[in-house]
Scaffold this motif. Structure first.
Motif, PDB file in Angstrom:
ATOM      1  N   MET A   1       9.183   9.032  -0.270  1.00 20.91           N
ATOM      2  CA  MET A   1       9.213  10.465  -0.564  1.00 20.91           C
ATOM      3  C   MET A   1       9.503  10.692  -2.047  1.00 20.91           C
ATOM      4  SD  MET A   1      11.215  11.815   2.850  1.00 20.91           S
ATOM      5  CE  MET A   1      11.149  13.527   2.351  1.00 20.91           C
ATOM      6  N   GLY A   2      10.764  10.650  -2.428  1.00 23.76           N
ATOM      7  CA  GLY A   2      11.114  10.767  -3.837  1.00 23.76           C
ATOM      8  C   GLY A   2      10.711  12.105  -4.435  1.00 23.76           C
ATOM      9  N   ILE A   3      10.413  12.099  -5.721  1.00 24.32           N
ATOM     10  CA  ILE A   3      10.037  13.305  -6.452  1.00 24.32           C
ATOM     11  C   ILE A   3       9.130  12.891  -7.601  1.00 24.32           C
ATOM     12  CG2 ILE A   3      12.132  13.164  -7.872  1.00 24.32           C
ATOM     13  CD1 ILE A   3      12.125  16.194  -8.053  1.00 24.32           C
ATOM     14  N   SER A   4       8.130  13.688  -7.903  1.00 26.35           N
ATOM     15  CA  SER A   4       7.212  13.330  -8.978  1.00 26.35           C
ATOM     16  C   SER A   4       7.901  13.478 -10.332  1.00 26.35           C
ATOM     17  CB  SER A   4       5.969  14.219  -8.941  1.00 26.35           C
ATOM     18  OG  SER A   4       6.284  15.550  -9.322  1.00 26.35           O
ATOM     19  N   GLU A   5       7.390  12.728 -11.304  1.00 22.58           N
ATOM     20  CA  GLU A   5       7.958  12.802 -12.655  1.00 22.58           C
ATOM     21  C   GLU A   5       7.824  14.216 -13.215  1.00 22.58           C
ATOM     22  OE1 GLU A   5       7.307  10.665 -17.033  1.00 22.58           O
ATOM     23  OE2 GLU A   5       6.412   9.800 -15.216  1.00 22.58           O
ATOM     24  N   GLU A   6       6.707  14.858 -12.928  1.00 19.41           N
ATOM     25  CA  GLU A   6       6.488  16.218 -13.425  1.00 19.41           C
ATOM     26  C   GLU A   6       7.499  17.193 -12.818  1.00 19.41           C
ATOM     27  OE1 GLU A   6       2.910  19.566 -13.694  1.00 19.41           O
ATOM     28  OE2 GLU A   6       2.642  17.738 -12.526  1.00 19.41           O
ATOM     29  N   ARG A   7       7.693  17.082 -11.509  1.00 23.14           N
ATOM     30  CA  ARG A   7       8.639  17.968 -10.827  1.00 23.14           C
ATOM     31  C   ARG A   7      10.071  17.719 -11.306  1.00 23.14           C
ATOM     32  NH1 ARG A   7       9.688  22.805  -8.416  1.00 23.14           N
ATOM     33  NH2 ARG A   7      11.136  22.598  -6.659  1.00 23.14           N
ATOM     34  N   ALA A   8      10.447  16.460 -11.458  1.00 26.95           N
ATOM     35  CA  ALA A   8      11.790  16.127 -11.953  1.00 26.95           C
ATOM     36  C   ALA A   8      11.996  16.697 -13.350  1.00 26.95           C
ATOM     37  CB  ALA A   8      11.993  14.620 -11.953  1.00 26.95           C
ATOM     38  N   GLY A   9      10.969  16.590 -14.198  1.00 30.71           N
ATOM     39  CA  GLY A   9      11.074  17.132 -15.551  1.00 30.71           C
ATOM     40  C   GLY A   9      11.247  18.640 -15.550  1.00 30.71           C
ATOM     41  N   TYR A  10      10.517  19.292 -14.654  1.00 33.17           N
ATOM     42  CA  TYR A  10      10.643  20.750 -14.539  1.00 33.17           C
ATOM     43  C   TYR A  10      12.069  21.135 -14.141  1.00 33.17           C
ATOM     44  CZ  TYR A  10      10.439  25.315 -12.268  1.00 33.17           C
ATOM     45  OH  TYR A  10      10.707  26.599 -11.889  1.00 33.17           O
ATOM     46  N   LEU A  11      12.622  20.447 -13.145  1.00 31.83           N
ATOM     47  CA  LEU A  11      13.962  20.786 -12.675  1.00 31.83           C
ATOM     48  C   LEU A  11      15.033  20.460 -13.717  1.00 31.83           C
ATOM     49  CD1 LEU A  11      13.781  19.701  -8.913  1.00 31.83           C
ATOM     50  CD2 LEU A  11      13.639  22.012  -9.867  1.00 31.83           C
ATOM     51  N   GLU A  12      14.854  19.379 -14.454  1.00 32.34           N
ATOM     52  CA  GLU A  12      15.839  19.042 -15.483  1.00 32.34           C
ATOM     53  C   GLU A  12      15.792  20.061 -16.623  1.00 32.34           C
ATOM     54  OE1 GLU A  12      15.307  14.903 -16.435  1.00 32.34           O
ATOM     55  OE2 GLU A  12      16.373  14.273 -14.612  1.00 32.34           O
ATOM     56  N   ASN A  13      14.612  20.593 -16.924  1.00 33.14           N
ATOM     57  CA  ASN A  13      14.520  21.648 -17.926  1.00 33.14           C
ATOM     58  C   ASN A  13      15.179  22.923 -17.410  1.00 33.14           C
ATOM     59  OD1 ASN A  13      13.523  22.433 -20.573  1.00 33.14           O
ATOM     60  ND2 ASN A  13      12.144  23.815 -19.476  1.00 33.14           N
ATOM     61  N   LEU A  14      15.041  23.160 -16.097  1.00 34.38           N
ATOM     62  CA  LEU A  14      15.716  24.299 -15.489  1.00 34.38           C
ATOM     63  C   LEU A  14      17.231  24.148 -15.597  1.00 34.38           C
ATOM     64  CD1 LEU A  14      14.574  26.812 -14.034  1.00 34.38           C
ATOM     65  CD2 LEU A  14      14.911  25.612 -11.872  1.00 34.38           C
ATOM     66  N   CYS A  15      17.712  22.926 -15.429  1.00 30.15           N
ATOM     67  CA  CYS A  15      19.149  22.667 -15.566  1.00 30.15           C
ATOM     68  C   CYS A  15      19.653  23.019 -16.959  1.00 30.15           C
ATOM     69  CB  CYS A  15      19.451  21.202 -15.257  1.00 30.15           C
ATOM     70  SG  CYS A  15      19.346  20.772 -13.503  1.00 30.15           S
ATOM     71  N   ARG A  16      18.851  22.739 -17.959  1.00 27.11           N
ATOM     72  CA  ARG A  16      19.240  23.104 -19.330  1.00 27.11           C
ATOM     73  C   ARG A  16      19.455  24.612 -19.427  1.00 27.11           C
ATOM     74  NH1 ARG A  16      16.567  24.581 -24.287  1.00 27.11           N
ATOM     75  NH2 ARG A  16      14.620  24.735 -23.138  1.00 27.11           N
ATOM     76  N   GLN A  17      18.546  25.385 -18.842  1.00 31.33           N
ATOM     77  CA  GLN A  17      18.696  26.841 -18.871  1.00 31.33           C
ATOM     78  C   GLN A  17      19.901  27.289 -18.061  1.00 31.33           C
ATOM     79  OE1 GLN A  17      16.748  28.968 -20.804  1.00 31.33           O
ATOM     80  NE2 GLN A  17      18.474  30.315 -20.278  1.00 31.33           N
ATOM     81  N   PHE A  18      20.137  26.628 -16.921  1.00 31.74           N
ATOM     82  CA  PHE A  18      21.309  26.974 -16.115  1.00 31.74           C
ATOM     83  C   PHE A  18      22.589  26.784 -16.922  1.00 31.74           C
ATOM     84  CE2 PHE A  18      18.983  25.735 -11.920  1.00 31.74           C
ATOM     85  CZ  PHE A  18      18.320  26.947 -11.923  1.00 31.74           C
ATOM     86  N   ARG A  19      22.671  25.696 -17.675  1.00 32.53           N
ATOM     87  CA  ARG A  19      23.863  25.449 -18.484  1.00 32.53           C
ATOM     88  C   ARG A  19      24.051  26.536 -19.544  1.00 32.53           C
ATOM     89  NH1 ARG A  19      22.542  19.856 -17.314  1.00 32.53           N
ATOM     90  NH2 ARG A  19      24.425  18.891 -16.414  1.00 32.53           N
ATOM     91  N   ILE A  20      22.965  26.908 -20.194  1.00 32.80           N
ATOM     92  CA  ILE A  20      23.036  27.979 -21.197  1.00 32.80           C
ATOM     93  C   ILE A  20      23.537  29.267 -20.552  1.00 32.80           C
ATOM     94  CG2 ILE A  20      21.630  29.482 -22.672  1.00 32.80           C
ATOM     95  CD1 ILE A  20      19.857  27.014 -23.238  1.00 32.80           C
ATOM     96  N   ASP A  21      22.991  29.606 -19.403  1.00 32.72           N
ATOM     97  CA  ASP A  21      23.344  30.859 -18.743  1.00 32.72           C
ATOM     98  C   ASP A  21      24.787  30.859 -18.250  1.00 32.72           C
ATOM     99  OD1 ASP A  21      20.769  31.654 -19.241  1.00 32.72           O
ATOM    100  OD2 ASP A  21      20.048  31.310 -17.195  1.00 32.72           O
ATOM    101  N   VAL A  22      25.248  29.729 -17.716  1.00 33.61           N
ATOM    102  CA  VAL A  22      26.633  29.656 -17.235  1.00 33.61           C
ATOM    103  C   VAL A  22      27.619  29.779 -18.392  1.00 33.61           C
ATOM    104  CG1 VAL A  22      28.364  28.080 -16.268  1.00 33.61           C
ATOM    105  CG2 VAL A  22      26.194  28.437 -15.086  1.00 33.61           C
ATOM    106  N   ILE A  23      27.362  29.088 -19.490  1.00 34.68           N
ATOM    107  CA  ILE A  23      28.242  29.219 -20.654  1.00 34.68           C
ATOM    108  C   ILE A  23      28.250  30.655 -21.153  1.00 34.68           C
ATOM    109  CG2 ILE A  23      28.509  28.570 -23.084  1.00 34.68           C
ATOM    110  CD1 ILE A  23      29.531  26.457 -21.183  1.00 34.68           C
ATOM    111  N   THR A  24      27.093  31.297 -21.151  1.00 33.91           N
ATOM    112  CA  THR A  24      26.999  32.696 -21.584  1.00 33.91           C
ATOM    113  C   THR A  24      27.801  33.607 -20.663  1.00 33.91           C
ATOM    114  OG1 THR A  24      24.791  32.305 -22.502  1.00 33.91           O
ATOM    115  CG2 THR A  24      25.396  34.593 -22.074  1.00 33.91           C
TER     116      THR A  24
END
Length: 277
Positions: A1-24
């Protein structure tokens, strides 16, 4: 099953935004817990966006997987992810920890869609998770229960009482994930109460033990898939993380367990997070 490299990259980029928003958010309200929120980001993202069955349009679906954030002080990250999934409007995030808001300092299931159970007193989440997993098992419901623990709360005796029960009842529908950032309120785990070889501890309590890189979406997802293959015993994933991940002056520092963020620190944090790819 796992996760595709593209999907993982998308979610990790989303995590970057989540961190920005939480700090804000935390800067705006001048209260809350930044360190543990940043460390658990990828764990919660992997669950809510990829591995756990959850439906914002029907939060009480009997077939949903139950996600319990036992380390309830990381609520700011949980709320940000729930808003992104559509459990409630993103504008609600501005009311974090304000009087009358449903986004309390620790998660509460009364009024906050997507929150499975109230958590705040550390050590209680696993006991609730065991009860829910046993109930699902008795009902022959194939749903999973995911319980996210902070390593500091593993100091609590109730965690190990619950672990014994999970093993006794062969709860293979229970997957515990430890946000192993090695730091708690007053210092490092090693200074306050050494956990020593945590994997061996869980082994001794009858768990199938896994470890993963807690800031890698792909590794988290792969390890969850492996845990789902376990039969007749509960599983635990020890996810190695960094407290305050992504903000250099917060990383590994207990001072940022719950300190307010002033304007100088805020600007520095946002600059660092925006530069992350």
């Amino acid at each position: 099953m796992g996760i595709s490299e593209e999907r993982a990259g998308y979610l990790e980029n989303l995590c970057r935004q989540f961190r920005i928003d939480v700090i804000t958010q935390l800067y705006a309200v001048q209260t809350g817990h930044p360190g543990g929120s940043l460390s658990v980001c990828e764990i919660l993202t992997a669950l809510y966006f990829e591995k756990a069955r959850n439906n914002p349009q029907n939060p009480n679906d009997p077939g949903r997987d139950r996600i319990i954030l036992s380390k309830g002080h990381a609520a700011p990250m949980l709320y940000r992810i729930l808003a992104e999934r559509g459990y409630f409007p993103a504008d609600d995030l501005k009311t974090l920890r304000q009087f009358g808001s449903h986004l309390q300092g620790h998660p509460c299931s009364h009024g906050t869609k997507g929150v499975e159970v109230p958590t705040g007193p550390l050590g209680l989440g696993l006991g609730v998770a065991v009860g829910k997993a046993l109930s699902l098992q008795l009902d022959k419901n194939p749903a999973y229960v995911y319980c996210i623990l902070g390593d500091g709360e593993l100091n609590e005796g109730t965690i190990w009482e619950s672990a014994m029960s999970a093993s006794k009842f062969k709860l293979d529908n229970l997957i515990v994930i430890v946000d192993r950032n090695h730091v708690q309120l007053d210092g490092t785990d090693e200074e306050i109460m050494p956990l020593l070889d945590l994997g061996k501890k869980f082994d001794a309590f009858g768990f199938r033990t896994f470890s993963c890189e807690g800031h890698s979406i792909a590794d988290i997802c792969d390890t969850i898939d492996r845990a789902k293959d376990v039969r007749s015993m509960p599983s635990v994933i020890i996810a190695e993380t960094v407290k305050g991940k992504g903000v250099s002056y917060m990383e590994g520092q207990n001072a940022w367990h719950g300190n307010p963020i002033n304007s100088q620190y805020f600007e520095r944090a946002i600059k660092e997070l925006e530069a992350t790819h």
